[in-house]
Design an enzyme around this catalytic site. Structure first.
Site, PDB file in Angstrom:
ATOM      1  N   LYS A   1     -33.168 -27.916  -0.256  1.00  0.00           N
ATOM      2  CA  LYS A   1     -32.258 -26.829  -0.663  1.00  0.00           C
ATOM      3  C   LYS A   1     -32.679 -25.490  -0.027  1.00  0.00           C
ATOM      4  CE  LYS A   1     -33.183 -27.456  -5.077  1.00  0.00           C
ATOM      5  NZ  LYS A   1     -34.189 -28.552  -4.987  1.00  0.00           N
TER       6      LYS A   1
ATOM      7  N   ARG B   1     -29.825 -25.668 -13.643  1.00  0.00           N
ATOM      8  CA  ARG B   1     -30.610 -26.896 -13.667  1.00  0.00           C
ATOM      9  C   ARG B   1     -30.445 -27.637 -14.991  1.00  0.00           C
ATOM     10  NH1 ARG B   1     -34.706 -25.099  -9.729  1.00  0.00           N
ATOM     11  NH2 ARG B   1     -36.129 -26.805  -9.338  1.00  0.00           N
TER      12      ARG B   1
ATOM     13  N   ARG C   1     -45.590 -29.961   2.288  1.00  0.00           N
ATOM     14  CA  ARG C   1     -44.985 -28.624   2.432  1.00  0.00           C
ATOM     15  C   ARG C   1     -46.048 -27.526   2.478  1.00  0.00           C
ATOM     16  NH1 ARG C   1     -40.395 -26.723  -1.540  1.00  0.00           N
ATOM     17  NH2 ARG C   1     -41.872 -27.406  -3.131  1.00  0.00           N
TER      18      ARG C   1
ATOM     19  N   ARG D   1     -48.071 -24.964  -2.539  1.00  0.00           N
ATOM     20  CA  ARG D   1     -47.690 -24.576  -3.903  1.00  0.00           C
ATOM     21  C   ARG D   1     -48.456 -25.417  -4.925  1.00  0.00           C
ATOM     22  NH1 ARG D   1     -41.147 -24.362  -4.038  1.00  0.00           N
ATOM     23  NH2 ARG D   1     -41.538 -25.469  -5.976  1.00  0.00           N
TER      24      ARG D   1
ATOM     25  N   ARG E   1     -41.896 -33.187 -11.964  1.00  0.00           N
ATOM     26  CA  ARG E   1     -40.657 -32.509 -11.524  1.00  0.00           C
ATOM     27  C   ARG E   1     -39.545 -33.517 -11.282  1.00  0.00           C
ATOM     28  NH1 ARG E   1     -43.132 -29.630  -6.651  1.00  0.00           N
ATOM     29  NH2 ARG E   1     -41.070 -28.806  -6.158  1.00  0.00           N
TER      30      ARG E   1
HETATM   31  P1  AP5 Z   1     -37.515 -27.422   0.670  1.00  0.00           P
HETATM   32  O1  AP5 Z   1     -36.385 -26.898   1.466  1.00  0.00           O
HETATM   33  O2  AP5 Z   1     -38.614 -26.470   0.295  1.00  0.00           O
HETATM   34  O3  AP5 Z   1     -36.956 -28.213  -0.592  1.00  0.00           O
HETATM   35  P2  AP5 Z   1     -36.288 -27.663  -1.938  1.00  0.00           P
HETATM   36  O4  AP5 Z   1     -35.173 -28.573  -2.256  1.00  0.00           O
HETATM   37  O5  AP5 Z   1     -36.000 -26.202  -1.808  1.00  0.00           O
HETATM   38  O6  AP5 Z   1     -37.490 -27.974  -2.897  1.00  0.00           O
HETATM   39  P3  AP5 Z   1     -38.240 -27.126  -4.015  1.00  0.00           P
HETATM   40  O7  AP5 Z   1     -39.500 -27.900  -4.316  1.00  0.00           O
HETATM   41  O8  AP5 Z   1     -38.428 -25.693  -3.635  1.00  0.00           O
HETATM   42  O9  AP5 Z   1     -37.268 -27.241  -5.161  1.00  0.00           O
HETATM   43  P4  AP5 Z   1     -37.607 -27.243  -6.621  1.00  0.00           P
HETATM   44  O10 AP5 Z   1     -36.221 -27.374  -7.118  1.00  0.00           O
HETATM   45  O11 AP5 Z   1     -38.570 -28.195  -7.149  1.00  0.00           O
HETATM   46  O12 AP5 Z   1     -38.414 -25.882  -6.796  1.00  0.00           O
HETATM   47  P5  AP5 Z   1     -37.956 -24.395  -7.077  1.00  0.00           P
HETATM   48  O13 AP5 Z   1     -38.716 -23.524  -6.183  1.00  0.00           O
HETATM   49  O14 AP5 Z   1     -36.470 -24.279  -7.112  1.00  0.00           O
HETATM   50  O15 AP5 Z   1     -38.149 -28.648   1.483  1.00  0.00           O
HETATM   51  C1  AP5 Z   1     -39.299 -29.326   1.007  1.00  0.00           C
HETATM   52  C2  AP5 Z   1     -40.175 -29.741   2.216  1.00  0.00           C
HETATM   53  O16 AP5 Z   1     -39.461 -30.670   3.012  1.00  0.00           O
HETATM   54  C3  AP5 Z   1     -40.554 -28.589   3.155  1.00  0.00           C
HETATM   55  O17 AP5 Z   1     -41.849 -28.786   3.619  1.00  0.00           O
HETATM   56  C4  AP5 Z   1     -39.556 -28.686   4.288  1.00  0.00           C
HETATM   57  O18 AP5 Z   1     -40.117 -28.209   5.491  1.00  0.00           O
HETATM   58  C5  AP5 Z   1     -39.281 -30.188   4.341  1.00  0.00           C
HETATM   59  N1  AP5 Z   1     -37.895 -30.490   4.699  1.00  0.00           N
HETATM   60  C6  AP5 Z   1     -36.782 -29.872   4.232  1.00  0.00           C
HETATM   61  N2  AP5 Z   1     -35.678 -30.418   4.763  1.00  0.00           N
HETATM   62  C7  AP5 Z   1     -36.119 -31.426   5.574  1.00  0.00           C
HETATM   63  C8  AP5 Z   1     -35.445 -32.377   6.394  1.00  0.00           C
HETATM   64  N3  AP5 Z   1     -34.096 -32.388   6.494  1.00  0.00           N
HETATM   65  N4  AP5 Z   1     -36.196 -33.279   7.072  1.00  0.00           N
HETATM   66  C9  AP5 Z   1     -37.561 -33.268   6.990  1.00  0.00           C
HETATM   67  N5  AP5 Z   1     -38.249 -32.375   6.225  1.00  0.00           N
HETATM   68  C10 AP5 Z   1     -37.526 -31.476   5.521  1.00  0.00           C
HETATM   69  O19 AP5 Z   1     -38.448 -24.233  -8.594  1.00  0.00           O
HETATM   70  C11 AP5 Z   1     -39.835 -24.213  -8.906  1.00  0.00           C
HETATM   71  C12 AP5 Z   1     -40.015 -24.142 -10.407  1.00  0.00           C
HETATM   72  O20 AP5 Z   1     -39.398 -22.939 -10.918  1.00  0.00           O
HETATM   73  C13 AP5 Z   1     -39.369 -25.278 -11.204  1.00  0.00           C
HETATM   74  O21 AP5 Z   1     -40.177 -26.436 -11.245  1.00  0.00           O
HETATM   75  C14 AP5 Z   1     -39.229 -24.591 -12.580  1.00  0.00           C
HETATM   76  O22 AP5 Z   1     -40.454 -24.526 -13.241  1.00  0.00           O
HETATM   77  C15 AP5 Z   1     -38.821 -23.179 -12.200  1.00  0.00           C
HETATM   78  N6  AP5 Z   1     -37.363 -23.057 -12.096  1.00  0.00           N
HETATM   79  C16 AP5 Z   1     -36.651 -22.781 -10.972  1.00  0.00           C
HETATM   80  N7  AP5 Z   1     -35.334 -22.754 -11.239  1.00  0.00           N
HETATM   81  C17 AP5 Z   1     -35.202 -23.019 -12.571  1.00  0.00           C
HETATM   82  C18 AP5 Z   1     -34.081 -23.150 -13.441  1.00  0.00           C
HETATM   83  N8  AP5 Z   1     -32.823 -22.997 -12.984  1.00  0.00           N
HETATM   84  N9  AP5 Z   1     -34.319 -23.446 -14.726  1.00  0.00           N
HETATM   85  C19 AP5 Z   1     -35.572 -23.582 -15.212  1.00  0.00           C
HETATM   86  N10 AP5 Z   1     -36.683 -23.502 -14.435  1.00  0.00           N
HETATM   87  C20 AP5 Z   1     -36.500 -23.210 -13.117  1.00  0.00           C
END
Ligand code: AP5
Length: 209
Positions: free
Chosen positions: A13, A88, A122, A155, A166
Site C-alpha cells: 500500500k 481498518r 523491509r 520497523r 498483524r
Molecule cells: P509496503 O509498501 O511498506 O507495504 P504496506 O502495505 O504499506 O505495509 P505496512 O506494513 O506499512 O502496512 P501495515 O498496514 O501493517 O502498517 P501501517 O504502517 O499502516 O511494502 C512492504 C515491503 O514490501 C517493502 O519492503 C517494499 O519495498 C516491498 N514491496 C512492496 N511492494 C512490492 C512489490 N510489488 N514487489 C516486491 N516487493 C514489494 O500501520 C502500522 C500500525 O499502526 C498498525 O499495526 C496499527 O498498530 C497502527 N495503525 C495504522 N492504521 C491504523 C488504523 N486505521 N486503525 C488502528 N490502528 C492503526
C-alpha cells in the site's frame, strides 16, 4: 478523487501510494506514518500508541478516527487523497462515511507467504521515510537511503511475532471491509504481486487516471 488503499500488512500500500501520488498529485495519508511520527515525537498520542503498534495490534477506533478527521480537515489541496491503512475496522468505515466521500477502494491481493518475505526484508529511511527491501528494492549502498543518504532501519513491528499478530488482526478486523465496500460498489481488486510499477499502472487503469 479520494481513494482508500486496503490490503494486508506488507501488501504494498505504502509503496504504491508513494508512486501514485508522484504521478497524479493525490496526497497520500498513512495512519501508520502519522502514528509513527507521534511515537517519534513522544506526543501524548505517541505515548498511548507505542506499545500497541510494536505488538502489531490496532490503535483504538476513537483515537484513530479523531486523528484522520483532523488530518482530512487540513487537506485543502483539492486534488484528492489516498487513505493508506484507514479504515481498518467497520467502526472506522462507518465513521468515515459521516465526514468524507470516497470514490474507490483499492484492495491489494498478495498471498501470505509473499507478505512475510516482504515485511521481514523491509527497511525504511530514518530521515525521509523512503521504503526499501533488502532483496526486491535494495538501496545502492547497504543501509543508506538513495534519496537523502539517511540511515535505514527495520520497523519494530516487522519482527516475526509482530508480523504474525498483524496478519491475524488483519484477518479478524480489516478483512470484513472487503465485503463492506463490495456491497457499496466501491471495491476494486488489484493483483499486488507484480513489480510495484506494474501494480501502480493497474491501479491507474482501474480508476481511469
Ligand atoms: P509496503 O509498501 O511498506 O507495504 P504496506 O502495505 O504499506 O505495509 P505496512 O506494513 O506499512 O502496512 P501495515 O498496514 O501493517 O502498517 P501501517 O504502517 O499502516 O511494502 C512492504 C515491503 O514490501 C517493502 O519492503 C517494499 O519495498 C516491498 N514491496 C512492496 N511492494 C512490492 C512489490 N510489488 N514487489 C516486491 N516487493 C514489494 O500501520 C502500522 C500500525 O499502526 C498498525 O499495526 C496499527 O498498530 C497502527 N495503525 C495504522 N492504521 C491504523 C488504523 N486505521 N486503525 C488502528 N490502528 C492503526
Amino acid at each position: 478523487m479520494n481513494l482508500i488503499f486496503l490490503g494486508a500488512p506488507g501488501a504494498g500500500k505504502g509503496t504504491v501510494a508513494a508512486k501514485l501520488a508522484e504521478q497524479t498529485g493525490l496526497t497520500p495519508i498513512s495512519t501508520g506514518d502519522l502514528f509513527r511520527a507521534a511515537v517519534k515525537n513522544e506526543t501524548d498520542l505517541g505515548l498511548k500508541v507505542k506499545s500497541i503498534m510494536e505488538a502489531g495490534g490496532l490503535v483504538p477506533d476513537e483515537l484513530t478516527i479523531a486523528l484522520v478527521k483532523e488530518r482530512l480537515a487540513s487537506e485543502t489541496d483539492g486534488k484528492g487523497v489516498i487513505l493508506d491503512g484507514f479504515p481498518r475496522t467497520i467502526a472506522q468505515a462507518d465513521a468515515l462515511k459521516t465526514f468524507f466521500k470516497i470514490d474507490a477502494v483499492i484492495n491489494f491481493i498478495v498471498p501470505d507467504e509473499k507478505i512475510i518475505k516482504r515485511l521481514s526484508g523491509r527497511r525504511l529511511c530514518r530521515q525521509c521515510n523512503a521504503g526499501y527491501h533488502i532483496e526486491y528494492m535494495p538501496p545502492k549502498t547497504e543501509n543508506v537511503c538513495d534519496a537523502c543518504g539517511g540511515e535505514l532501519f527495520t520497523r519494530k513491528d516487522d519482527s516475526p511475532e509482530s508480523i504474525q499478530n498483524r496478519l491475524a488482526v488483519y484477518a479478524a478486523q480489516t478483512q470484513p471491509l472487503i465485503d463492506y465496500y463490495k456491497k457499496e460498489g466501491l471495491l476494486i481488486d488489484i493483483d499486488g504481486t507484480p513489480q510495484p510499477d506494474t501494480v501502480c499502472e493497474s491501479v491507474r487503469k482501474a480508476i481511469g487516471c
